[in-house]
Each structure stands twice: as C-alpha cells, then as structure tokens.
Write a protein that holds these residues in place. Sequence first.
Motif, PDB file in Angstrom:
ATOM      1  N   ASP A 137      14.205  28.376  -1.560  1.00 15.41           N
ATOM      2  CA  ASP A 137      13.419  28.200  -0.199  1.00 15.41           C
ATOM      3  C   ASP A 137      12.005  27.384  -0.361  1.00 15.41           C
ATOM      4  OD1 ASP A 137      15.663  29.205   1.120  1.00 15.41           O
ATOM      5  OD2 ASP A 137      14.725  31.205   1.404  1.00 15.41           O
ATOM      6  N   MET A 138      11.371  28.031  -1.202  1.00 16.76           N
ATOM      7  CA  MET A 138       9.964  27.554  -1.507  1.00 16.76           C
ATOM      8  C   MET A 138      10.109  26.120  -2.008  1.00 16.76           C
ATOM      9  SD  MET A 138       7.610  30.203  -3.654  1.00 16.76           S
ATOM     10  CE  MET A 138       9.176  30.839  -4.680  1.00 16.76           C
ATOM     11  N   ILE A 139      11.206  25.503  -2.559  1.00 12.26           N
ATOM     12  CA  ILE A 139      11.160  24.031  -3.072  1.00 12.26           C
ATOM     13  C   ILE A 139      11.738  23.158  -1.687  1.00 12.26           C
ATOM     14  CG2 ILE A 139      12.950  22.478  -4.194  1.00 12.26           C
ATOM     15  CD1 ILE A 139      12.860  24.906  -6.651  1.00 12.26           C
ATOM     16  N   THR A 140      12.696  23.923  -1.362  1.00 10.03           N
ATOM     17  CA  THR A 140      13.011  23.054   0.212  1.00 10.03           C
ATOM     18  C   THR A 140      11.749  22.893   1.053  1.00 10.03           C
ATOM     19  OG1 THR A 140      15.080  24.109   0.000  1.00 10.03           O
ATOM     20  CG2 THR A 140      14.439  23.240   2.344  1.00 10.03           C
ATOM     21  N   ALA A 141      10.892  23.991   1.459  1.00 12.94           N
ATOM     22  CA  ALA A 141       9.955  23.891   2.214  1.00 12.94           C
ATOM     23  C   ALA A 141       8.644  22.799   1.641  1.00 12.94           C
ATOM     24  CB  ALA A 141       9.110  25.277   2.374  1.00 12.94           C
ATOM     25  N   ALA A 142       8.635  22.919   0.410  1.00 13.45           N
ATOM     26  CA  ALA A 142       7.604  21.702  -0.242  1.00 13.45           C
ATOM     27  C   ALA A 142       8.233  20.445  -0.003  1.00 13.45           C
ATOM     28  CB  ALA A 142       7.479  22.178  -1.719  1.00 13.45           C
ATOM     29  N   PHE A 143       9.568  20.262  -0.220  1.00 15.16           N
ATOM     30  CA  PHE A 143      10.014  18.961   0.006  1.00 15.16           C
ATOM     31  C   PHE A 143      10.100  18.407   1.259  1.00 15.16           C
ATOM     32  CE2 PHE A 143      13.848  16.148   0.538  1.00 15.16           C
ATOM     33  CZ  PHE A 143      13.586  15.348  -0.480  1.00 15.16           C
ATOM     34  N   ASN A 144      10.195  19.456   2.211  1.00 10.59           N
ATOM     35  CA  ASN A 144      10.465  19.151   3.604  1.00 10.59           C
ATOM     36  C   ASN A 144       9.019  18.691   4.191  1.00 10.59           C
ATOM     37  OD1 ASN A 144      13.166  19.204   4.200  1.00 10.59           O
ATOM     38  ND2 ASN A 144      12.873  21.288   4.699  1.00 10.59           N
ATOM     39  N   GLU A 145       7.990  19.286   3.623  1.00  7.52           N
ATOM     40  CA  GLU A 145       6.401  18.977   3.918  1.00  7.52           C
ATOM     41  C   GLU A 145       6.078  17.679   3.411  1.00  7.52           C
ATOM     42  OE1 GLU A 145       2.554  19.465   5.256  1.00  7.52           O
ATOM     43  OE2 GLU A 145       4.522  20.435   5.911  1.00  7.52           O
ATOM     44  N   ALA A 146       6.672  17.236   2.321  1.00  7.26           N
ATOM     45  CA  ALA A 146       6.355  16.059   1.582  1.00  7.26           C
ATOM     46  C   ALA A 146       7.043  14.875   2.568  1.00  7.26           C
ATOM     47  CB  ALA A 146       6.875  16.068   0.124  1.00  7.26           C
ATOM     48  N   ILE A 147       8.192  15.166   2.986  1.00  6.76           N
ATOM     49  CA  ILE A 147       8.817  14.164   3.963  1.00  6.76           C
ATOM     50  C   ILE A 147       8.115  13.915   5.039  1.00  6.76           C
ATOM     51  CG2 ILE A 147      10.781  13.869   5.338  1.00  6.76           C
ATOM     52  CD1 ILE A 147      11.318  13.042   2.567  1.00  6.76           C
ATOM     53  N   LYS A 148       7.615  14.997   5.530  1.00  7.49           N
ATOM     54  CA  LYS A 148       6.608  15.116   6.958  1.00  7.49           C
ATOM     55  C   LYS A 148       5.073  14.138   6.412  1.00  7.49           C
ATOM     56  CE  LYS A 148       3.764  18.027   9.640  1.00  7.49           C
ATOM     57  NZ  LYS A 148       3.007  19.259   9.430  1.00  7.49           N
ATOM     58  N   GLU A 187       4.923  22.685  -6.019  1.00  4.41           N
ATOM     59  CA  GLU A 187       4.192  21.594  -5.733  1.00  4.41           C
ATOM     60  C   GLU A 187       5.259  20.258  -5.892  1.00  4.41           C
ATOM     61  OE1 GLU A 187       0.051  20.252  -6.946  1.00  4.41           O
ATOM     62  OE2 GLU A 187       1.521  18.556  -8.216  1.00  4.41           O
ATOM     63  N   VAL A 188       5.375  19.611  -4.527  1.00  6.23           N
ATOM     64  CA  VAL A 188       6.294  18.189  -4.523  1.00  6.23           C
ATOM     65  C   VAL A 188       5.312  17.156  -4.612  1.00  6.23           C
ATOM     66  CG1 VAL A 188       7.939  17.112  -3.539  1.00  6.23           C
ATOM     67  CG2 VAL A 188       8.109  19.484  -3.738  1.00  6.23           C
ATOM     68  N   VAL A 189       5.666  16.177  -5.259  1.00  5.99           N
ATOM     69  CA  VAL A 189       5.051  14.878  -5.390  1.00  5.99           C
ATOM     70  C   VAL A 189       5.915  13.804  -5.006  1.00  5.99           C
ATOM     71  CG1 VAL A 189       3.382  13.037  -6.609  1.00  5.99           C
ATOM     72  CG2 VAL A 189       3.132  15.338  -6.959  1.00  5.99           C
ATOM     73  N   MET A 190       5.728  13.137  -3.912  1.00  6.20           N
ATOM     74  CA  MET A 190       6.684  12.160  -3.478  1.00  6.20           C
ATOM     75  C   MET A 190       6.070  10.778  -3.055  1.00  6.20           C
ATOM     76  SD  MET A 190       9.039  12.439  -0.058  1.00  6.20           S
ATOM     77  CE  MET A 190      10.425  13.525  -1.085  1.00  6.20           C
ATOM     78  N   GLY A 191       6.681   9.597  -3.508  1.00  6.42           N
ATOM     79  CA  GLY A 191       6.062   8.408  -3.133  1.00  6.42           C
ATOM     80  C   GLY A 191       6.362   8.082  -1.663  1.00  6.42           C
ATOM     81  N   GLU A 197       0.669  -1.253  -0.085  1.00  5.24           N
ATOM     82  CA  GLU A 197       0.020  -0.007   0.010  1.00  5.24           C
ATOM     83  C   GLU A 197       0.975   1.218   0.099  1.00  5.24           C
ATOM     84  OE1 GLU A 197      -3.096   2.462   2.800  1.00  5.24           O
ATOM     85  OE2 GLU A 197      -2.927   0.302   3.238  1.00  5.24           O
ATOM     86  N   LEU A 198       1.999   1.240   0.567  1.00  7.86           N
ATOM     87  CA  LEU A 198       2.836   2.254   1.058  1.00  7.86           C
ATOM     88  C   LEU A 198       3.519   2.529  -0.555  1.00  7.86           C
ATOM     89  CD1 LEU A 198       4.282   2.046   4.294  1.00  7.86           C
ATOM     90  CD2 LEU A 198       2.768   3.956   3.609  1.00  7.86           C
ATOM     91  N   ALA A 199       4.060   1.425  -0.986  1.00  8.47           N
ATOM     92  CA  ALA A 199       4.774   1.494  -2.226  1.00  8.47           C
ATOM     93  C   ALA A 199       3.758   2.353  -3.530  1.00  8.47           C
ATOM     94  CB  ALA A 199       5.133   0.189  -2.845  1.00  8.47           C
ATOM     95  N   GLU A 200       2.511   2.187  -3.304  1.00 10.47           N
ATOM     96  CA  GLU A 200       1.535   2.432  -4.100  1.00 10.47           C
ATOM     97  C   GLU A 200       0.955   3.810  -3.880  1.00 10.47           C
ATOM     98  OE1 GLU A 200      -1.458  -0.685  -4.514  1.00 10.47           O
ATOM     99  OE2 GLU A 200      -0.133  -1.805  -5.484  1.00 10.47           O
ATOM    100  N   THR A 201       1.467   4.537  -2.689  1.00 13.32           N
ATOM    101  CA  THR A 201       0.798   5.753  -2.353  1.00 13.32           C
ATOM    102  C   THR A 201       1.608   6.963  -2.530  1.00 13.32           C
ATOM    103  OG1 THR A 201      -0.481   4.658  -0.786  1.00 13.32           O
ATOM    104  CG2 THR A 201      -0.057   7.077  -0.342  1.00 13.32           C
ATOM    105  N   GLU A 202       1.267   7.959  -3.099  1.00 12.35           N
ATOM    106  CA  GLU A 202       1.986   9.455  -3.228  1.00 12.35           C
ATOM    107  C   GLU A 202       1.230  10.374  -2.430  1.00 12.35           C
ATOM    108  OE1 GLU A 202       1.842  10.095  -7.395  1.00 12.35           O
ATOM    109  OE2 GLU A 202       3.834   9.305  -7.825  1.00 12.35           O
ATOM    110  N   VAL A 203       2.161  11.297  -1.933  1.00 16.32           N
ATOM    111  CA  VAL A 203       1.653  12.348  -1.230  1.00 16.32           C
ATOM    112  C   VAL A 203       2.099  13.946  -1.931  1.00 16.32           C
ATOM    113  CG1 VAL A 203       1.810  11.494   0.999  1.00 16.32           C
ATOM    114  CG2 VAL A 203       3.585  12.627   0.198  1.00 16.32           C
ATOM    115  N   VAL A 204       1.228  14.797  -1.856  1.00 14.88           N
ATOM    116  CA  VAL A 204       1.484  15.911  -2.481  1.00 14.88           C
ATOM    117  C   VAL A 204       1.721  17.241  -1.594  1.00 14.88           C
ATOM    118  CG1 VAL A 204       0.420  17.574  -4.079  1.00 14.88           C
ATOM    119  CG2 VAL A 204       0.030  15.109  -4.402  1.00 14.88           C
TER     120      VAL A 204
END
Length: 113
Positions: A80-91, A51-55, A35-42
């Motif tokens: 800074d915007m890219i870093t913030a979006a990436f860090n939010e995706a990790i969270k 906008e960052v999309v991460m599996g 399930e996790l392998a098939e899930t992405e977050v935005v």
Amino acid sequence: MAKFNGFGGGGGGNMQQLMRQAQQMQQKLAEAQKELAETEVVATSSGGMVEVVMGCDRTLTSIKIKPEAVDPDDVEMLEDMITAAFNEAIKLVEEEQQRVMGPLTGGIPGGLF
C-alpha cells in the motif's frame, strides 16, 4: 473576368507569418519536451518510509524503502505504501507536464497534437 479578393494575390505575407509562428511553436514545444525529459519528480508516502523517483516521461527511476517499513508479517501495508508513493509520483508528473506544456497547448490535457 471576375476578380477574387483575398486568395488571389495579397495573402502571401500572412501565410509567411503563420509559417513563422508555427515554426516558433514547434521550437517551443520541442524545448518543453526536452525539459520534461530531463525532469524527475520525487514522491513519498507514510512519512517518507517509501520514496519513488519518476521521470516526467513516466519512467520509474527508483524506489527506496526504509528498513523499518518492512514488516514480514504485514507485506500488504508495504504494498500500500509503494502504491501510494507511485500514485503521488504520477500526480506530480502530470502537474509538471501541465506546468511546462499548458501554456503551449492552451491548457488542453494531452495537447493539441
């Protein structure tokens, strides 16, 4: 001759039950991992400018940047915007992993295995 209670004879049923439970747990873990392998977050930053999309396997799938976010005189702000979006995706990935795996691992970060 001495008798040993508990280990000598009658414990086979309990061992079989433990093995069944272990197999069921392995199956549930495999299903959760699938399930996790098939899930992405935005995740977005700066009101959706980036906008960052991460599996949920922490693979970065895509980055979208609105044209108005690009200011050649202020590249640092875009970084800074890219870093913030990436860090939010990790969270968000970590939250999703905890939601899916937490019940199976007793809430232990990283799991039991």
